[in-house]
Design a protein around this motif. Structure first.
Motif, PDB file in Angstrom:
ATOM      1  N   MET A 182       0.709  -1.203  -0.044  1.00  0.00           N
ATOM      2  CA  MET A 182      -0.008   0.108  -0.409  1.00  0.00           C
ATOM      3  C   MET A 182       1.006   1.198  -0.097  1.00  0.00           C
ATOM      4  N   THR A 183       0.500   1.816  -0.969  1.00  0.00           N
ATOM      5  CA  THR A 183       1.121   3.234  -1.336  1.00  0.00           C
ATOM      6  C   THR A 183       0.564   4.265  -0.356  1.00  0.00           C
ATOM      7  N   TYR A 184       2.089   5.188  -0.297  1.00  0.00           N
ATOM      8  CA  TYR A 184       1.016   6.855  -0.241  1.00  0.00           C
ATOM      9  C   TYR A 184       0.438   7.711  -0.950  1.00  0.00           C
ATOM     10  N   LYS A 185      -0.011   8.935  -0.794  1.00  0.00           N
ATOM     11  CA  LYS A 185      -0.447   9.669  -1.627  1.00  0.00           C
ATOM     12  C   LYS A 185      -0.757  11.001  -1.097  1.00  0.00           C
ATOM     13  N   ILE A 186      -0.784  12.561  -1.062  1.00  0.00           N
ATOM     14  CA  ILE A 186      -0.783  13.336  -0.994  1.00  0.00           C
ATOM     15  C   ILE A 186      -1.599  14.098  -1.533  1.00  0.00           C
ATOM     16  N   THR A 187      -2.487  14.332   0.014  1.00  0.00           N
ATOM     17  CA  THR A 187      -4.182  15.382  -0.381  1.00  0.00           C
ATOM     18  C   THR A 187      -4.023  16.723  -0.526  1.00  0.00           C
ATOM     19  N   SER A 188      -4.622  16.801  -0.282  1.00  0.00           N
ATOM     20  CA  SER A 188      -5.226  18.491  -0.364  1.00  0.00           C
ATOM     21  C   SER A 188      -4.695  19.195   0.515  1.00  0.00           C
ATOM     22  N   LYS A 189      -4.446  18.482   1.515  1.00  0.00           N
ATOM     23  CA  LYS A 189      -3.641  19.259   2.503  1.00  0.00           C
ATOM     24  C   LYS A 189      -2.310  19.665   3.098  1.00  0.00           C
ATOM     25  N   CYS A 190      -1.946  19.153   1.571  1.00  0.00           N
ATOM     26  CA  CYS A 190      -0.338  19.859   1.736  1.00  0.00           C
ATOM     27  C   CYS A 190      -0.193  20.720   1.079  1.00  0.00           C
ATOM     28  N   ILE A 191       0.374  21.757   1.621  1.00  0.00           N
ATOM     29  CA  ILE A 191       1.249  23.457   2.148  1.00  0.00           C
ATOM     30  C   ILE A 191       2.120  23.380   0.857  1.00  0.00           C
ATOM     31  N   SER A 192       2.784  22.427   0.370  1.00  0.00           N
ATOM     32  CA  SER A 192       3.956  22.390  -0.816  1.00  0.00           C
ATOM     33  C   SER A 192       5.627  23.205  -0.778  1.00  0.00           C
ATOM     34  N   CYS A 193       5.260  23.005   0.948  1.00  0.00           N
ATOM     35  CA  CYS A 193       6.513  22.828   1.395  1.00  0.00           C
ATOM     36  C   CYS A 193       7.914  22.399   0.872  1.00  0.00           C
ATOM     37  N   LYS A 194       7.475  21.559   0.191  1.00  0.00           N
ATOM     38  CA  LYS A 194       8.608  20.599  -0.459  1.00  0.00           C
ATOM     39  C   LYS A 194       9.410  19.523  -0.065  1.00  0.00           C
ATOM     40  N   LEU A 195       9.635  19.473   1.434  1.00  0.00           N
ATOM     41  CA  LEU A 195       9.951  18.432   3.117  1.00  0.00           C
ATOM     42  C   LEU A 195      10.131  17.268   2.276  1.00  0.00           C
ATOM     43  N   CYS A 196       8.686  16.347   1.660  1.00  0.00           N
ATOM     44  CA  CYS A 196       9.144  15.029   1.156  1.00  0.00           C
ATOM     45  C   CYS A 196       9.774  15.234   0.262  1.00  0.00           C
ATOM     46  N   LEU A 197      10.311  15.411  -0.850  1.00  0.00           N
ATOM     47  CA  LEU A 197      11.008  15.400  -2.027  1.00  0.00           C
ATOM     48  C   LEU A 197      11.666  15.057  -1.570  1.00  0.00           C
ATOM     49  N   SER A 198      12.774  15.807  -0.299  1.00  0.00           N
ATOM     50  CA  SER A 198      14.096  15.458   0.035  1.00  0.00           C
ATOM     51  C   SER A 198      14.117  14.101   0.748  1.00  0.00           C
ATOM     52  N   ALA A 199      13.389  14.053   1.796  1.00  0.00           N
ATOM     53  CA  ALA A 199      13.059  13.026   2.961  1.00  0.00           C
ATOM     54  C   ALA A 199      13.046  11.490   1.848  1.00  0.00           C
ATOM     55  N   CYS A 200      11.805  11.356   1.370  1.00  0.00           N
ATOM     56  CA  CYS A 200      11.614  10.455   0.111  1.00  0.00           C
ATOM     57  C   CYS A 200      12.780   9.749   0.115  1.00  0.00           C
ATOM     58  N   PRO A 201      13.910   8.261   0.760  1.00  0.00           N
ATOM     59  CA  PRO A 201      14.572   8.006   0.206  1.00  0.00           C
ATOM     60  C   PRO A 201      14.595   6.996  -1.039  1.00  0.00           C
ATOM     61  N   THR A 202      13.432   6.975  -1.566  1.00  0.00           N
ATOM     62  CA  THR A 202      13.474   6.415  -3.207  1.00  0.00           C
ATOM     63  C   THR A 202      13.040   7.134  -4.425  1.00  0.00           C
ATOM     64  N   GLY A 203      12.757   8.719  -3.824  1.00  0.00           N
ATOM     65  CA  GLY A 203      12.557   9.358  -4.432  1.00  0.00           C
ATOM     66  C   GLY A 203      11.250   9.312  -5.644  1.00  0.00           C
ATOM     67  N   ALA A 204      10.849   8.632  -4.801  1.00  0.00           N
ATOM     68  CA  ALA A 204       9.201   8.626  -4.816  1.00  0.00           C
ATOM     69  C   ALA A 204       7.846   9.966  -4.945  1.00  0.00           C
TER      70      ALA A 204
END
Length: 113
Positions: free
Chosen positions: A1-23
């Motif tokens: 089961m994967t994860y998804k970005i919801t409408s509550k995302c504030i586009s801070c871009k922290l998840c871009l660098s946090a993801c170890p697989t670049g997903a």
């Protein structure tokens, strides 16, 4: 089961660098998690998915719901594998409940007489 970005995302871009697989990707100005690359951070040095752990909104990145029964069987199989003596467990369970059931039947029969 994967994860998804919801409408509550504030586009801070922290998840871009946090993801170890670049997903985590940005497509048409919106954050998106590629389900083919997302591994829930399994087989990595992390114990929790990093996109969810680093999200400042706590709801910007959530587990994507899949099929109910798929989820049910996944949970069931995890619990079953934790049972060390499976045959003994089910034998004890059957004996206990069959004994209680027979006691209830005997009580009903004696109360009718």
């Amino acid at each position: 089961m994967t994860y998804k970005i919801t409408s509550k995302c504030i586009s801070c871009k922290l998840c871009l660098s946090a993801c170890p697989t670049g997903a985590v990707k940005i497509v048409d100005g919106r954050h998106w998690i590629d389900p083919n690359l997302c591994t829930n951070c399994d087989n990595t040095t992390y114990s929790v998915p990093q996109c969810a752990a680093g999200c400042p909104t706590c709801d910007g990145c959530v587990k994507e719901r899949g099929d109910y029964w798929e989820s049910w069987f996944t949970t069931y199989n995890k619990l079953i594998t934790k049972l060390t003596k499976k045959e003994e467990y089910w034998d004890n369970w059957f004996n206990l409940y069959s004994q209680k059931f027979s006691e209830q039947i005997q009580k009903r029969q004696t109360s009718k007489v």
